[in-house]
Write a protein that holds these residues in place. Structure first.
Motif, PDB file in Angstrom:
ATOM      1  N   ALA A 118       0.828  -1.206   0.000  1.00 16.44           N
ATOM      2  CA  ALA A 118       0.000   0.000   0.000  1.00 16.44           C
ATOM      3  C   ALA A 118       0.866   1.261   0.000  1.00 16.44           C
ATOM      4  O   ALA A 118       0.536   2.250  -0.662  1.00 16.44           O
ATOM      5  CB  ALA A 118      -0.927  -0.002   1.212  1.00 16.44           C
ATOM      6  N   SER A 119       1.973   1.226   0.718  1.00 16.75           N
ATOM      7  CA  SER A 119       2.886   2.379   0.747  1.00 16.75           C
ATOM      8  C   SER A 119       3.476   2.650  -0.629  1.00 16.75           C
ATOM      9  O   SER A 119       3.575   3.809  -1.058  1.00 16.75           O
ATOM     10  CB  SER A 119       4.006   2.120   1.762  1.00 16.75           C
ATOM     11  OG  SER A 119       4.896   3.224   1.836  1.00 16.75           O
ATOM     12  N   ASP A 120       3.853   1.582  -1.341  1.00 18.61           N
ATOM     13  CA  ASP A 120       4.365   1.756  -2.706  1.00 18.61           C
ATOM     14  C   ASP A 120       3.280   2.319  -3.627  1.00 18.61           C
ATOM     15  O   ASP A 120       3.564   3.135  -4.507  1.00 18.61           O
ATOM     16  CB  ASP A 120       4.873   0.420  -3.252  1.00 18.61           C
ATOM     17  CG  ASP A 120       6.115  -0.069  -2.521  1.00 18.61           C
ATOM     18  OD1 ASP A 120       6.813   0.775  -1.928  1.00 18.61           O
ATOM     19  OD2 ASP A 120       6.382  -1.280  -2.544  1.00 18.61           O
ATOM     20  N   PHE A 121       2.051   1.881  -3.425  1.00 17.64           N
ATOM     21  CA  PHE A 121       0.938   2.381  -4.225  1.00 17.64           C
ATOM     22  C   PHE A 121       0.747   3.882  -3.992  1.00 17.64           C
ATOM     23  O   PHE A 121       0.523   4.653  -4.938  1.00 17.64           O
ATOM     24  CB  PHE A 121      -0.332   1.617  -3.848  1.00 17.64           C
ATOM     25  CG  PHE A 121      -1.580   2.093  -4.531  1.00 17.64           C
ATOM     26  CD1 PHE A 121      -1.881   1.696  -5.823  1.00 17.64           C
ATOM     27  CD2 PHE A 121      -2.460   2.954  -3.880  1.00 17.64           C
ATOM     28  CE1 PHE A 121      -3.037   2.132  -6.455  1.00 17.64           C
ATOM     29  CE2 PHE A 121      -3.617   3.388  -4.507  1.00 17.64           C
ATOM     30  CZ  PHE A 121      -3.905   2.984  -5.794  1.00 17.64           C
ATOM     31  N   ILE A 122       0.845   4.309  -2.756  1.00 22.03           N
ATOM     32  CA  ILE A 122       0.695   5.733  -2.418  1.00 22.03           C
ATOM     33  C   ILE A 122       1.752   6.570  -3.118  1.00 22.03           C
ATOM     34  O   ILE A 122       1.469   7.676  -3.599  1.00 22.03           O
ATOM     35  CB  ILE A 122       0.767   5.925  -0.887  1.00 22.03           C
ATOM     36  CG1 ILE A 122      -0.440   5.281  -0.221  1.00 22.03           C
ATOM     37  CG2 ILE A 122       0.840   7.410  -0.522  1.00 22.03           C
ATOM     38  CD1 ILE A 122      -0.337   5.191   1.292  1.00 22.03           C
ATOM     39  N   ASN A 123       2.962   6.054  -3.219  1.00 23.81           N
ATOM     40  CA  ASN A 123       4.058   6.797  -3.868  1.00 23.81           C
ATOM     41  C   ASN A 123       3.754   7.115  -5.328  1.00 23.81           C
ATOM     42  O   ASN A 123       4.287   8.091  -5.873  1.00 23.81           O
ATOM     43  CB  ASN A 123       5.356   5.994  -3.782  1.00 23.81           C
ATOM     44  CG  ASN A 123       5.932   5.962  -2.386  1.00 23.81           C
ATOM     45  OD1 ASN A 123       5.692   6.870  -1.591  1.00 23.81           O
ATOM     46  ND2 ASN A 123       6.688   4.931  -2.078  1.00 23.81           N
ATOM     47  N   GLU A 124       2.935   6.291  -5.969  1.00 23.07           N
ATOM     48  CA  GLU A 124       2.633   6.481  -7.391  1.00 23.07           C
ATOM     49  C   GLU A 124       1.466   7.427  -7.639  1.00 23.07           C
ATOM     50  O   GLU A 124       1.239   7.851  -8.761  1.00 23.07           O
ATOM     51  CB  GLU A 124       2.319   5.121  -8.041  1.00 23.07           C
ATOM     52  CG  GLU A 124       3.457   4.108  -7.969  1.00 23.07           C
ATOM     53  CD  GLU A 124       4.691   4.577  -8.715  1.00 23.07           C
ATOM     54  OE1 GLU A 124       4.543   5.196  -9.780  1.00 23.07           O
ATOM     55  OE2 GLU A 124       5.805   4.336  -8.206  1.00 23.07           O
ATOM     56  N   ARG A 125       0.724   7.778  -6.580  1.00 22.40           N
ATOM     57  CA  ARG A 125      -0.501   8.570  -6.757  1.00 22.40           C
ATOM     58  C   ARG A 125      -0.245  10.023  -6.357  1.00 22.40           C
ATOM     59  O   ARG A 125      -0.780  10.533  -5.376  1.00 22.40           O
ATOM     60  CB  ARG A 125      -1.643   7.984  -5.923  1.00 22.40           C
ATOM     61  CG  ARG A 125      -1.819   6.484  -6.049  1.00 22.40           C
ATOM     62  CD  ARG A 125      -2.157   6.053  -7.441  1.00 22.40           C
ATOM     63  NE  ARG A 125      -3.401   6.657  -7.919  1.00 22.40           N
ATOM     64  CZ  ARG A 125      -3.992   6.287  -9.031  1.00 22.40           C
ATOM     65  NH1 ARG A 125      -3.473   5.334  -9.780  1.00 22.40           N
ATOM     66  NH2 ARG A 125      -5.106   6.892  -9.415  1.00 22.40           N
ATOM     67  N   LEU A 126       0.555  10.717  -7.151  1.00 19.60           N
ATOM     68  CA  LEU A 126       1.014  12.051  -6.782  1.00 19.60           C
ATOM     69  C   LEU A 126      -0.116  13.071  -6.709  1.00 19.60           C
ATOM     70  O   LEU A 126      -0.056  14.009  -5.912  1.00 19.60           O
ATOM     71  CB  LEU A 126       2.070  12.523  -7.790  1.00 19.60           C
ATOM     72  CG  LEU A 126       3.317  11.638  -7.927  1.00 19.60           C
ATOM     73  CD1 LEU A 126       4.270  12.224  -8.958  1.00 19.60           C
ATOM     74  CD2 LEU A 126       4.007  11.492  -6.573  1.00 19.60           C
TER      75      LEU A 126
END
Length: 332
Positions: A118-126
């Motif tokens: 989920a943390s990696d997913f958040i990084n992609e949603r600028l």
């Protein structure tokens, strides 16, 4: 730096051809000569600066010609300004924190793996506002949708099993997420719900909660996490210490599929870490923010600097040849 007319660089081919011709001419030219019985006495004569300056003229002329060619190619300094506007998506990540999320069929355990991906997913949603909701027997919001993604990731790290009474209130997890999104003005509103079990608590059943989400135009992506069959679950024994027992993996896939379908979302099943990563990647592709870019390009011509430098070198070469040294390379 860019070049408006790079085809003029082909003119540089003339430089080695011209120099080669002049050198060949000097070496083959027969000048009048005077014969001496010996020239040893000439070795002791002092040198003259003109002997060195004679080679400066062709160097200056060649350098000037090179600068003229560069000027013809029109070097330009390109400055780009990008005006970007983004229409983001409001996303709530609703995560099951019941005790079964400690099962270690997905390394290191289901909850830790879910938090990491989920943390990696958040990084992609600028451009998206993201919030976190958790549920076990009760449900509560950890952080509402926000663009402060560092805060979201920091709060994500704090969630753990045992924060609320044990159980799996999937319907309450959906309802709490809806409450955070229903007043959103975003064009797209999404709930990503992750669980490893069946609904066994809460005042609202998941199907009813799904219908509520559809009414508010909220899409739900449901994720079932856990292997098929049994999974190793850690048990802390006061006498023998930590040991493991195999527990049945019971995920209500039919219910999760129905909830996703009635809101226009999808249901996914992750039996290992790689599948979980792939699922989040697919959701990332399905829910793309609309980003518009307007690029302004400003070009500054630099050829006057090269042209001016070439004229200066040409003048210096002429003065050197005229008053200090006469070059055999440029006169036949």
């Amino acid at each position: 730096m860019t070049w408006a007319n790079p085809e003029f660089f082909w003119l540089l081919i003339l430089i080695p051809l011209y120099i080669g011709y002049k050198v060949w001419f000097v070496l083959t030219k027969k000048d009048p000569s005077l014969t001496f019985s010996s020239t040893n006495f000439l070795k002791d004569l002092p040198g003259n600066y003109r002997a060195y300056l004679i080679w400066l003229t062709p160097v200056l002329y060649v350098a000037a010609y090179t600068l003229f060619v560069v000027a013809l190619a029109r070097p330009q300094l390109e400055n780009s300004n990008i005006e970007r506007s983004a229409e983001g998506i409001d996303i709530i990540m609703s995560i099951d924190i019941s005790s079964s999320m400690l099962a270690e069929d997905i390394s290191p355990n289901r909850l830790s793996a879910a938090k990491s991906v989920a943390s990696d997913f958040i990084n992609e949603r600028l451009s998206d506002r993201i919030g976190i909701n958790v549920f076990a027997r009760e449900s509560f919001t950890v952080v509402p949708p926000t663009l402060d993604h560092d805060l979201v990731k920091n709060m994500l790290e704090t969630i753990d099993v045992g924060t609320v009474r044990d159980g799996t209130a999937i319907g309450m997890g959906i309802a709490t997420s809806i409450n955070r999104l229903r007043d959103s003005e975003a064009e797209s509103k999404v709930i990503i719900l992750l669980t490893d079990g069946m609904n066994n608590a809460g005042e609202i059943d998941p199907i009813t909660a799904g219908e509520m989400a559809a009414t508010f135009g909220i899409r739900i992506y449901t994720l079932g996490i856990g292997t098929r069959g049994t999974a190793p679950y850690p048990v802390d024994d006061p006498v023998f210490g930590r040991r493991y027992q195999n527990v049945e993996v019971n995920i209500d896939e039919e219910m999760l599929t129905q909830v996703a379908n009635q809101t226009g979302g999808q249901y996914y099943r992750a039996t290992d870490l790689q599948e979980l990563i792939a699922i989040y990647d697919e959701i990332d592709q399905l829910e793309q923010s609309e980003i518009e870019e307007i690029i302004y390009i400003d070009r500054e011509d630099l050829y006057p600097w090269y042209l001016g430098s070439g004229i200066l070198l040409l003048l210096l070469g002429f003065l050197n040849e005229r008053f200090f040294a006469r070059s055999p390379l440029f006169y036949s």
